[in-house]
Design an enzyme around this catalytic site. Structure first.
Site, short mmCIF file in Angstrom:
data_model
loop_
_atom_site.label_atom_id
_atom_site.label_comp_id
_atom_site.label_asym_id
_atom_site.label_seq_id
_atom_site.Cartn_x
_atom_site.Cartn_y
_atom_site.Cartn_z
N TYR A 312 0.84 -1.21 0.00
CA TYR A 312 0.00 0.00 0.00
C TYR A 312 0.87 1.25 0.00
CZ TYR A 312 -2.80 3.75 2.11
OH TYR A 312 -3.39 4.96 2.39
N LYS A 316 1.18 3.82 -3.32
CA LYS A 316 0.74 5.20 -3.14
C LYS A 316 1.88 6.17 -3.47
CE LYS A 316 -2.59 6.82 -1.72
NZ LYS A 316 -3.77 7.37 -2.44
#
Length: 571
Positions: A312, A316
């Protein structure tokens, strides 16, 4: 071979009668034609990450089929021809509305002069805009549905009736619903500001899914932004944890393409295109039944190799890199919140939708299922309420959207340097709350909890939690002559599942439970000082004003009980 499809699902973004609603939750989902064990994306389609954003067709259908292998699917994997796009038009201008003072940033004036396109779950942001700036021009909303009636039914069920918007419902009374239903208009490219808050936030997601949602999709949206003739700002919602596991104070600095979080002259630069091709090759060469688990393992390994703690965080960061590299002359603002939890004050304290980061820990502790955890009690947990994040977003886009300068600016919405709270503090606040207002078990008895136990290794925590579950379930008792072997076997299986779930949670959260960094928020504090007195009162963003003990006792945990536990038990 599986086909790659994009599905746009609307979030529950209600609006008020004074403004046009809109704000889509753009969910990117891939479907397999051969069942759950097949690949998530075909390698051919995965190598096309920079396809142009879908165009708006004349019949108000969101056309997203750049190749014959791409199609829009409904939840049953059937083709859907129509994605009905709707928004709510603003009412005629009210001439006697007092204008804001010329001092400050001019937030209200900015909001009332713009059209907005929002992706992702941003209900708190939308509610705030509609409440304080009822003359906002338009906020566009995408509704995924198979036909017009289904779109309207979903709009009524998921948007108009959301409790978060009760202040607006009370303000406009009986005319609230009819006004919105009478003001649906097609989406257009006449937007001034794009707010991208869509993301895949699963910490242990498959690498391909995380890449598509967090890196490729923002790049596609930026391509669309460049076609908007009136665009004055592209705002991207990221996370402070893109900074990775570096200790110390982490600054509000934009990513350059190829940056990693490893300080090493021997470490090669992060090549986003190489990562996409790597995933494509895995999908193409591995047996289909091995792909899902392998993509999770590779995502975690690649993230750690480049200095991030999970897929994650890394994807990002990739999304930020691609936006910065491809923005051209588009003005860009990146807002990085830390751990977003329930609202502090507006529109009322404690509103939250679903479990956030800390909530599984708090509720499991309150239910007596998590008497200990793998965590350093002195770790500073950076928390920020959702309504303060919305205020930072609004102030930042007013400041930079007015200037419309082709630059990139980064803001941390974070508390760890200005108002730190430790994990020990959080568990103590939770303990005190549940001592006064205990949860109850299935028999209606109050659940009593003790002080949280802290563990520094996964082995010690695993041993402890397995023993605790066995004792509480009665599994540790001696087998009597009248015991039922089948019942005991079922009990053993249930206890094993409970222990495995908590151990998995501990492993997933371990990087955050021992996090050594804090997030600088100089840009956000400087922005706060530029607000006029009136703007500061309407858009508070000073995290120093929060008493964390009061927040957890009177806002957050009561909000969890009302909006999460209550809804889960009634569903």
């Amino acid at each position: 071979m599986s086909s790659f499809s994009l599905a746009f699902a609307s979030a529950t973004f209600p609006c008020n009668s004074s403004a046009m609603v809109a704000s889509p939750h753009t969910t990117i989902r891939a479907h397999s034609n051969q069942g759950a064990n097949n690949t998530f994306l075909s390698s051919k389609e995965f190598r096309k990450p920079f396809l142009q954003l879908p165009r708006f067709s004349q019949n108000n259908v969101w056309d997203i089929a750049p190749s014959q292998n791409m199609a829009i699917k409904d939840k049953n994997n059937r083709n859907c021809r129509d994605i009905h796009v709707a928004a709510i038009a603003a009412p005629p201008a009210i001439t006697d509305v007092a204008r804001e003072s010329q001092d400050g940033i001019g937030i209200i004036d900015f909001l009332e002069r713009r059209n907005f396109l929002v992706t992702g779950v941003a209900k708190v942001l939308i509610e705030k805009i509609l409440r304080v700036a009822p003359n906002v021009r338009k906020i566009f909303l995408l509704i995924k549905a198979k036909d017009e009636q289904a779109a309207m039914d979903r709009f009524k069920g998921e948007i108009i009736g959301c409790e978060l918007f009760k202040c607006l419902q009370q303000k406009y009374g009986e005319g609230y619903t009819n006004f919105m239903l009478n003001k649906l208009v097609p989406i257009t490219q006449e937007v001034d500001v794009i707010i991208n808050s869509a993301a895949n936030t699963t910490l242990d997601e498959r690498y391909d899914a995380a890449l598509v949602a967090n890196a490729i999709a923002p790049s596609r949206l930026l391509s669309f932004a460049k076609k908007c003739r009136k665009l004055s700002l592209f705002l991207h919602l990221s996370t402070t944890f893109v900074n990775g596991e570096r200790p110390g104070i982490l600054m509000e600095k934009a990513f350059q393409m190829g940056e990693s979080r490893i300080d090493s002259s021997t470490q090669s630069k992060l090549d986003v295109h190489h990562e996409i091709n790597l995933v494509s090759d895995l999908i193409e060469t591995l047996p289909p039944n091995e792909v899902p688990q392998k993509l999770k393992e590779v995502g975690l390994a690649r993230a750690r190799m480049y200095g991030w703690q999970n897929v994650y965080q890394m994807t990002k960061a990739m999304g930020e890199m691609m936006i910065n590299a491809g923005r051209g002359r588009v003005p860009v603002v990146i807002v990085r919140p830390s751990v977003i939890e329930s609202t502090f004050r507006e529109p009322f304290p404690g509103w939250i939708q679903g479990y956030r980061v800390l909530d599984p820990l708090i509720l499991s502790y309150g239910k007596g299922r998590l008497p200990g955890f793998l965590v350093n009690p002195d770790t500073v947990m950076d928390v920020v309420p959702a309504d303060l994040v919305a205020n930072v977003i609004i102030a930042a886009m007013a400041k930079h959207g007015t200037a419309a300068s082709p630059s990139i600016n980064v803001y941390h919405a974070a508390s760890s340097t200005v108002n730190p709270m430790t994990m020990c503090d959080m568990f103590n606040y939770s303990r005190d709350y549940f001592a006064e207002s205990p949860l109850t078990n299935n028999q209606g008895d109050e659940i009593q909890i003790a002080d949280m136990e802290y563990f520094s290794s996964i082995d010690s925590f695993s041993s402890y939690i397995q023993k605790d579950i066995a004792e509480k379930s009665g599994l540790s008792k001696e087998i009597g002559p009248n015991s039922n072997p089948k019942q005991r076997c079922r009990l053993e299986a249930r206890c094993k599942r409970m222990a495995e779930n908590l151990i998995h949670l501990a492993k997933l959260y371990e990087p955050y439970m021992f996090y050594r960094a804090r997030f600088d928020s100089w840009n956000a504090r400087k922005l706060m000082k530029q607000l006029s007195t009136e703007e500061g009162n309407k858009f508070p963003m000073d995290l120093r004003s929060i008493n964390w003990e009061d927040y957890f006792a009177n806002a957050h945990i009561p909000g969890l009980k009302r909006h999460v536990i209550k809804k889960a038990s009634s569903s």
